[in-house]
Design a protein around this motif. Structure first.
Motif, PDB file in Angstrom:
ATOM      1  N   ALA A  79     -25.558  16.128  -1.487  1.00  0.00           N
ATOM      2  CA  ALA A  79     -26.680  15.379  -1.862  1.00  0.00           C
ATOM      3  C   ALA A  79     -28.602  15.683  -1.017  1.00  0.00           C
ATOM      4  O   ALA A  79     -29.581  16.115  -1.643  1.00  0.00           O
ATOM      5  N   CYS A  80     -27.708  15.476  -0.013  1.00  0.00           N
ATOM      6  CA  CYS A  80     -29.539  15.928   1.147  1.00  0.00           C
ATOM      7  C   CYS A  80     -29.484  16.797   1.681  1.00  0.00           C
ATOM      8  O   CYS A  80     -30.629  17.298   1.124  1.00  0.00           O
ATOM      9  N   VAL A  81     -28.899  17.520   1.532  1.00  0.00           N
ATOM     10  CA  VAL A  81     -29.461  19.260   1.193  1.00  0.00           C
ATOM     11  C   VAL A  81     -29.963  19.566   0.095  1.00  0.00           C
ATOM     12  O   VAL A  81     -31.096  20.446   0.289  1.00  0.00           O
ATOM     13  N   ALA A  82     -29.135  19.452  -0.984  1.00  0.00           N
ATOM     14  CA  ALA A  82     -30.028  19.529  -2.191  1.00  0.00           C
ATOM     15  C   ALA A  82     -31.862  19.236  -2.183  1.00  0.00           C
ATOM     16  O   ALA A  82     -32.697  19.743  -2.825  1.00  0.00           O
ATOM     17  N   LEU A  83     -31.970  17.582  -2.272  1.00  0.00           N
ATOM     18  CA  LEU A  83     -32.278  17.324  -2.218  1.00  0.00           C
ATOM     19  C   LEU A  83     -34.146  18.292  -1.189  1.00  0.00           C
ATOM     20  O   LEU A  83     -35.129  17.927  -1.284  1.00  0.00           O
ATOM     21  N   THR A  84     -33.493  17.957  -0.064  1.00  0.00           N
ATOM     22  CA  THR A  84     -34.569  18.627   0.568  1.00  0.00           C
ATOM     23  C   THR A  84     -34.899  19.731   0.479  1.00  0.00           C
ATOM     24  O   THR A  84     -35.865  20.341   0.643  1.00  0.00           O
TER      25      THR A  84
END
Length: 358
Positions: free
Chosen positions: A161-166
């Motif tokens: 999720a963090c990779v997708a958002l950033t």
């Protein structure tokens, strides 16, 4: 009316209401992201809506078949943008790419070792949860070494999720495209759509049958890219079907954040987030350095070196008009390296921590 039938009807009614609410929330968030110019808005909206519904205890999940179908359609979408240069990229710059992948794996391993030594999570959970990819394999093997598979899955999907958002935020400011969904506005011919669906179904079946990592996506991608590059067939899907595929990926990630898992990891969440964003930042630094060594732009380098989420990163790469072939070359190599070395590294960390505790 039989009590069991009544309970079943109520359960189905509640599930239907929850799905309707999830769809409405996903559409609203996706529209906001689209208006803000974010690539892959149709992925981010459902993912964030899924996280909210999952954390609030919604007992709905995307079936395994639905997730695999979404991956297969994304594979066909990416196949349209991939060409033969992916093989040339690996051959020409293979050692440099492998070095970049190696840095990601080593950094993730060091993170897992530190989190395990300071006992941020029980047992050897952090050793398995810190692997930059191969989530399913890590979760499956974790329990054998005394780790909680739920917490390992939580760490893995926090990273995704963090990779997708950033990655979407970075693409928002570096992309030259308009942020529209790939394929938007296209009306492919019915025969082309049927051919693409056949490639999706056949490629996913073959990829899963051969136990290829992320086979439901890689199978259609390889077959579709081959047919597209040789001119034997075109790859195209209607926008509404792509939207469903994006939503399937987003919901699959978001709905994994259950109340029980969040409660179990709440005390460790700050440390997990720090470790995750630290790994993302390190990969971003290497991406910047890569632009001085290879003739690629910063966005392409950033997406290529992002630590995980092959399907999510592929969606963002296509939507932001990055060099999809290069991104897929590095991401696929990273996935293979992680699947080979990840279990070995996690086992080593687990054993070394246990030995040190004796």
């Amino acid at each position: 009316m039989h009590p069991a039938s009544t309970d079943r009807r109520r359960s189905l009614t509640r599930a239907g209401a929850l799905w309707a609410g999830l769809v409405l929330a996903s559409v609203a968030l996706a529209a906001l992201f689209h208006l803000a110019g974010f690539p892959a808005a149709l992925l981010l909206g459902p993912m964030l809506a899924g996280i909210v519904f999952g954390v609030r205890g919604a007992p709905i999940r995307v079936p395994a078949l639905g997730f695999q179908a979404s991956q297969a359609l994304i594979g066909c979408l990416v196949a349209h943008a991939v060409n033969a240069s992916i093989a040339a990229t690996l051959l020409e710059d293979g050692f440099l790419i492998l070095a970049v992948v190696g840095v990601t794996v080593v950094a993730a391993s060091l993170t897992g070792w530190i989190l395990t030594r300071i006992r941020l999570l029980p047992g050897t959970t952090a050793a398995w949860g810190s692997s930059p990819g191969g989530a399913s394999a890590m979760v499956t093997m974790a329990e054998e070494f005394g780790a909680d598979p739920r917490l390992v899955a939580f760490m893995q999907y926090v990273r995704v999720a963090c990779v997708a958002l950033t990655a979407s935020v970075v693409a928002r400011f570096l992309a030259v495209g308009d942020g529209a969904a790939p394929g938007a506005g296209m009306e492919p011919a019915p025969l082309t759509v049927l051919g693409t669906l056949a490639v999706a179904a056949g490629g996913a079946w073959l990829g899963l049958r051969l136990r290829i990592p992320a086979g439901a996506m890689i199978g259609p991608l390889v077959i579709g890219a081959t047919l597209h590059a040789t001119g034997l067939a075109g790859m195209a899907l209607p926008s509404w079907l792509l939207a469903l595929a994006y939503a399937g990926i987003g919901w699959s990630v978001g709905l994994r954040f259950t109340p029980a898992t969040v409660r179990a990891t709440l005390f460790a969440l700050p440390g997990v987030l720090v470790a995750t964003f630290g790994l993302i930042a390190l990969c971003g630094l290497w991406a910047w350095g890569l632009t001085f060594l290879l003739p690629i732009d910063l966005l392409t380098a950033y997406l290529a070196t992002s630590p995980g989420g092959l399907d999510s990163v592929a969606i963002i790469a296509v939507g932001s008009h990055a060099d999809v072939s290069f991104v897929l070359a590095v991401q696929t190599l990273r996935l293979l390296v992680v699947l080979i070395t990840g279990p070995l590294v996690a086992k080593w960390i687990s054993r070394s921590v246990r030995d040190a505790a004796r």
